[in-house]
Design a protein around this motif. Structure first.
Motif, PDB file in Angstrom:
ATOM      1  N   SER A   6      44.501 -37.508  20.112  1.00 51.25           N
ATOM      2  CA  SER A   6      44.967 -36.338  20.591  1.00 51.25           C
ATOM      3  C   SER A   6      44.331 -35.071  19.676  1.00 51.25           C
ATOM      4  N   HIS A   7      44.423 -33.883  20.289  1.00 50.43           N
ATOM      5  CA  HIS A   7      43.750 -32.923  19.525  1.00 50.43           C
ATOM      6  C   HIS A   7      44.994 -31.662  19.529  1.00 50.43           C
ATOM      7  N   LEU A   8      45.937 -32.068  18.641  1.00 51.96           N
ATOM      8  CA  LEU A   8      47.181 -31.234  18.666  1.00 51.96           C
ATOM      9  C   LEU A   8      47.013 -30.362  17.478  1.00 51.96           C
ATOM     10  N   PRO A  41      41.155 -34.988  15.427  1.00 55.37           N
ATOM     11  CA  PRO A  41      40.112 -33.823  15.322  1.00 55.37           C
ATOM     12  C   PRO A  41      38.655 -34.236  15.299  1.00 55.37           C
ATOM     13  N   HIS A  42      37.875 -33.701  16.039  1.00 53.16           N
ATOM     14  CA  HIS A  42      36.564 -33.839  16.198  1.00 53.16           C
ATOM     15  C   HIS A  42      35.899 -33.916  14.693  1.00 53.16           C
ATOM     16  N   HIS A  43      35.031 -34.847  14.439  1.00 57.18           N
ATOM     17  CA  HIS A  43      34.435 -34.807  12.894  1.00 57.18           C
ATOM     18  C   HIS A  43      33.036 -35.055  12.932  1.00 57.18           C
ATOM     19  N   GLN A  79      40.855 -39.139  12.712  1.00 60.85           N
ATOM     20  CA  GLN A  79      39.624 -38.280  13.233  1.00 60.85           C
ATOM     21  C   GLN A  79      39.002 -39.158  14.368  1.00 60.85           C
ATOM     22  N   GLU A  80      38.300 -38.233  15.365  1.00 63.76           N
ATOM     23  CA  GLU A  80      37.325 -38.781  16.240  1.00 63.76           C
ATOM     24  C   GLU A  80      36.059 -38.409  15.600  1.00 63.76           C
ATOM     25  N   VAL A  81      35.592 -39.453  15.221  1.00 66.52           N
ATOM     26  CA  VAL A  81      34.049 -39.388  14.646  1.00 66.52           C
ATOM     27  C   VAL A  81      32.773 -39.567  15.639  1.00 66.52           C
ATOM     28  N   SER A 194      45.976 -40.040  25.462  1.00 64.66           N
ATOM     29  CA  SER A 194      45.694 -38.703  26.113  1.00 64.66           C
ATOM     30  C   SER A 194      44.450 -37.908  25.925  1.00 64.66           C
ATOM     31  N   ASP A 195      43.985 -38.101  24.780  1.00 64.05           N
ATOM     32  CA  ASP A 195      42.642 -37.262  24.499  1.00 64.05           C
ATOM     33  C   ASP A 195      43.392 -35.801  24.717  1.00 64.05           C
ATOM     34  N   ALA A 196      44.366 -35.345  24.416  1.00 61.68           N
ATOM     35  CA  ALA A 196      44.853 -33.988  24.727  1.00 61.68           C
ATOM     36  C   ALA A 196      44.346 -32.903  24.339  1.00 61.68           C
TER      37      ALA A 196
HETATM   38 FE   LIG Z   1      38.855 -36.487  21.678  1.00 62.25          FE
END
Ligand SMILES: [Fe+2]
Length: 255
Positions: A6-8, A41-43, A79-81, A194-196
């Motif tokens: 998730s990207h909260l 978060p994207h990394h 992280q989402e790498v 969710s990948d919110a």
């Molecule tokens: Fe994502």
């Protein structure tokens, strides 16, 4: 439920744009039966860099805000790498966060429209370090959509995959929905997430996805997805079913 993607965290990537939005999203998560959420978060994706110590600090701060607002959501840093040429170096530099505290499961994304040719080799090198790669949203990758054997080969080699709940319930359109269904029915994914992001018309749909998967693939399969999320968070073994290749339908013509 546990949400591994998730990207909260506010103002760190293309997710939440403010603390207010983050709080609103956290309430939506709780309303959707989420009790624990990884902040991913994207990394290193070419736009965003979110170093490990920063994500840890921001996640602690966000947890304080959640507690002060009496929102019963527990958040952990991750992280989402994006797969990239510097990833092995980043692992050596201890700048990568995993899904679990034992550094076993790594959330890895490909570009939306490609699986770079060096991916197999790099994933193999990552796995040689005792790390299991979890592939983010394969159902929305146009290269995998046109060549599903790419996903099959990676899963057969020991990678895991996440399907975004919204994809499976049709929020990204029929084509993505059908491919998400195929991925699951061929045992090529292991969890729903969710990948919110803070986007209009984008809701938490984990609970809806669980209802649908129970209808389509049965209660045992639904429970497997749920328990796998917990296993990944705890760094334990996931339960995998034998992956099957997706055979693309051939179109026959009379001539
Ligand atoms: Fe994502």
């Amino acid at each position: 439920m546990i949400d591994l993607h998730s990207h909260l965290l506010p103002n760190v990537d293309d997710g939440s744009k403010s603390l207010r939005a983050s709080i609103r999203m956290a309430k939506a998560a709780v309303d959707n039966d989420v009790t624990v959420a990884l902040m991913t978060p994207h990394h290193m994706n070419g736009h965003y860099v979110n170093h490990k110590p920063d994500v840890i600090r921001l996640t602690e701060e966000f947890q304080s805000h959640l507690d002060n607002n009496h929102i019963p959501l527990q958040v952990f840093p991750s992280q989402e790498v994006r797969i990239n040429g510097d990833l092995l170096q980043a692992l050596d530099n201890d700048d990568i966060l995993f899904a679990d505290e034992s550094n076993r499961y790594l959330l890895l994304e490909f570009p939306d429209d490609d699986v770079p040719t060096y991916s197999t080799d790099m994933i193999f090198q990552i796995m040689q370090r005792g790390i299991t790669v979890e592939i983010a949203h394969p159902e929305r990758n146009t290269k995998i959509m046109s060549t599903p054997s790419i996903l099959f080969d990676l899963i057969e080699a020991g990678a895991l995959a996440q399907v975004t709940a919204s994809s499976y319930v049709g929020t990204f359109g029929k084509k993505v929905e059908k491919f998400a269904e195929q991925i699951l029915s061929h045992n090529l994914a292991h969890v729903f997430v969710s990948d919110a992001h803070d986007l209009p018309n984008r809701r938490y749909e984990l609970a809806e996805a669980m209802v649908k998967v129970e209808k389509q693939l049965g209660k045992a399969y639904q429970q497997l997805l749920e328990s796998n999320a917990e296993a990944i968070l705890d760094g334990n073994d996931v339960t995998t079913l034998l992956p099957e290749p997706i055979v693309k339908r051939k179109f026959f013509s009379k001539f």
